[in-house]
Design an enzyme around this catalytic site. Structure first.
Site, PDB file in Angstrom:
ATOM      1  N   ALA A 133     -10.649 -12.375   1.120  1.00  0.00           N
ATOM      2  CA  ALA A 133     -11.045 -11.475   2.198  1.00  0.00           C
ATOM      3  C   ALA A 133     -10.057 -11.320   3.345  1.00  0.00           C
ATOM      4  O   ALA A 133      -9.931 -10.232   3.902  1.00  0.00           O
ATOM      5  CB  ALA A 133     -12.394 -11.940   2.758  1.00  0.00           C
ATOM      6  N   ALA A 134      -9.386 -12.394   3.758  1.00  0.00           N
ATOM      7  CA  ALA A 134      -8.553 -12.326   4.955  1.00  0.00           C
ATOM      8  C   ALA A 134      -7.404 -11.331   4.758  1.00  0.00           C
ATOM      9  O   ALA A 134      -6.883 -11.213   3.641  1.00  0.00           O
ATOM     10  CB  ALA A 134      -8.005 -13.717   5.280  1.00  0.00           C
ATOM     11  N   GLY A 136      -9.360  -9.287   6.631  1.00  0.00           N
ATOM     12  CA  GLY A 136     -10.696  -8.794   6.876  1.00  0.00           C
ATOM     13  C   GLY A 136     -10.878  -7.295   6.987  1.00  0.00           C
ATOM     14  O   GLY A 136     -11.982  -6.841   7.297  1.00  0.00           O
ATOM     15  N   ASP A 176      -9.640  -8.150  -4.201  1.00  0.00           N
ATOM     16  CA  ASP A 176      -8.327  -7.643  -3.823  1.00  0.00           C
ATOM     17  C   ASP A 176      -7.365  -8.819  -4.011  1.00  0.00           C
ATOM     18  O   ASP A 176      -7.187  -9.644  -3.125  1.00  0.00           O
ATOM     19  CB  ASP A 176      -8.321  -7.146  -2.378  1.00  0.00           C
ATOM     20  CG  ASP A 176      -7.037  -6.428  -2.024  1.00  0.00           C
ATOM     21  OD1 ASP A 176      -6.637  -5.527  -2.781  1.00  0.00           O
ATOM     22  OD2 ASP A 176      -6.419  -6.774  -0.999  1.00  0.00           O
ATOM     23  N   CYS A 193      -2.012  -4.597  -3.974  1.00  0.00           N
ATOM     24  CA  CYS A 193      -1.005  -3.721  -3.375  1.00  0.00           C
ATOM     25  C   CYS A 193       0.347  -3.851  -4.068  1.00  0.00           C
ATOM     26  O   CYS A 193       1.391  -3.831  -3.427  1.00  0.00           O
ATOM     27  CB  CYS A 193      -0.868  -3.978  -1.882  1.00  0.00           C
ATOM     28  SG  CYS A 193      -0.437  -5.681  -1.438  1.00  0.00           S
TER      29      CYS A 193
END
Length: 460
Positions: free
Chosen positions: A272-273, A275, A334, A387
């Site tokens: 998550a970070a 955020g 992610d 990414c």
């Protein structure tokens, strides 16, 4: 505000021409010496630029500088890395014979000075004189001080010849990987825009058009607001203190849009970070569990959510072995990746990553995705993203999951879910963006990060 723009504002010609060149402690000398040292760390030791210039735990030489000089160091390094090939070509044409192979410190010193002369709005005299002083102060470079002076003065006189000359500014392996994945033409477009400083994208809570008008930006079809010119600190802009928006590249905002209506649903953000996607999920009405391996990163996430007036359950855990008390309705993975899609913002990436590291990261992503699908209930949704520009970290991992797990089915993305950007949807129904996508007549408003996203449903 970006480092380069901050430098152009904070280190104008009017300010810099007042620098004194008497004595060893010349204003600006420590910053140039630090930039040279950190450029060497990136190129020779493949050290992350973000880590070197972290304002809490950065390189000691960087930490010793004041905020103004830190901004200058970041600006110099950004220009030096984005334009490394062009700088190398310019320096090569300024010297009669190649530099000695072992003169690596000298090469970094010349690149730092050349970056200022060719790409930053700083006085050439300061760049030349401080480079000569730095050379004289370094036993490795002292015998080359006269050559440094001659090369940089000539470069200053002839810089218009070199500043816009086309060049490949990345390692050969990186260029080859882009050509293999996207073809020569698209790879060339990606490389061209990666050499340019990107705009700043915001995800806003309210109407993007209203915020674009208020902030003097552009409302993108994805719902983000893009700012090309920012006067003053980003944190001083309207809405920051009130938590009305956060910085997030428009490509990074796409994965969280793929869940549909998640009001009241239990959704896990598994890596998550810092955020940004957690905030998107909370804004959409989900009950979010934010998971991360690092306590420090979770601390930063909590601070970001507090500013934005969002809440989420935060869990410090290793995703590879994490088991929730009950399955989630949806999960977002992610995944950790090579970050090759973010070179516009992180120009050190081509120099700090390698094909071998990409292969290892792809294997890790596959492992994490295998576990992530076990965390969602039957009928639930899994979104996998990262990414990276390398298909081995995106398309390949997604296809492998479908092929080996009969309980998982792909749910193709449709253009309406991502602002009508049909060109970003692959034939399989994945999302694939590159820095060359989302063009604009104004180059300062063009592009987006490279991102991959795939959506799955757990059948049983």
């Amino acid at each position: 505000m970006s480092a380069e723009r901050a430098a152009k504002r904070n280190f104008s010609r009017k300010q810099q021409v007042t620098e004194s060149f008497d004595g060893e402690d010349r204003p600006g000398l420590a910053a140039r010496q630090c930039a040279t040292r950190l450029l060497g760390a990136v190129i020779e030791k493949h050290t992350s630029l973000d880590g070197l210039t972290d304002n809490s735990n950065g390189h000691p030489q960087y930490m010793a500088l004041d905020d103004r000089d830190r901004s200058l160091v970041r600006a110099i390094l950004g220009a030096a890395l984005r334009n490394r090939g062009a700088i190398e070509a310019a320096i090569s044409q300024m010297i009669d014979r190649p530099l000695p192979e072992n003169a690596v410190a000298l090469k970094h010193l010349l690149h730092v000075a050349a970056a200022q002369i060719l790409y930053l709005d700083l006085p050439d005299r300061a760049a030349v004189d401080l480079a000569v002083t730095a050379a004289n102060g370094d036993p490795r470079n002292r015998r080359f001080a006269s050559m440094v002076n001659a090369v940089l003065r000539r470069l200053s006189r002839e810089k218009e010849t070199f500043a816009n000359r086309a060049a490949v500014n990345v390692p050969s392996w990186f260029e080859a990987s882009l050509v293999a994945a996207y073809g020569k033409e698209k790879a060339g477009a990606i490389l061209e825009i990666q050499a340019k400083e990107p705009a700043v994208d915001l995800t806003v809570k309210g109407d993007p058009q209203v915020w674009a008008e208020r902030l003097g930006g552009l409302a993108l079809p994805t719902g983000s607001v893009r700012l090309a010119n920012i006067e003053g600190a980003l944190t001083s802009l309207p809405g920051f203190a009130e938590g009305e928006w956060w910085v997030q590249d428009t490509a990074a905002s796409l994965p969280a849009k793929l869940f549909g209506d998640i009001t009241g649903k239990r959704v896990a953000d598994l890596c998550a970070a810092p955020g940004g996607k957690t905030a998107q999920l909370a804004l959409a009405g989900a009950n979010v569990t934010a998971l991360d391996l690092s306590a420090n990163r979770l601390k930063r996430l909590r601070a970001n959510l507090e500013r934005l007036h969002f809440t989420a359950d935060t869990v410090e855990a290793n995703l590879a072995v994490y088991e929730p008390a009950e399955p989630f309705d949806a999960v977002l993975l992610d995944a950790p990746c090579s970050s090759t899609g973010t070179v516009r913002r992180h120009p050190d990436v081509p120099w700090t990553k390698s094909p071998e590291e990409i292969a290892k990261l792809a294997a890790l992503q596959a492992k994490l995705l295998d576990h992530a699908v076990t965390l969602v209930r039957p009928g639930g949704t899994i979104v996998f993203s990262n990414c990276s520009l390398d298909p081995s970290e995106g398309e390949t991992v997604a296809k492998q999951l479908i092929a080996k797990n009969p309980a998982i089915e792909l749910v193709p993305v449709v253009a309406e879910e991502i602002g009508g950007l049909a060109d970003l949807i692959t034939k399989e129904g994945f999302v694939r963006s590159t820095p060359a996508d989302l063009p604009n007549d104004d180059a300062a408003l063009s592009g987006m990060d490279g991102f991959f996203a795939a959506r799955f449903r757990r059948k049983y």
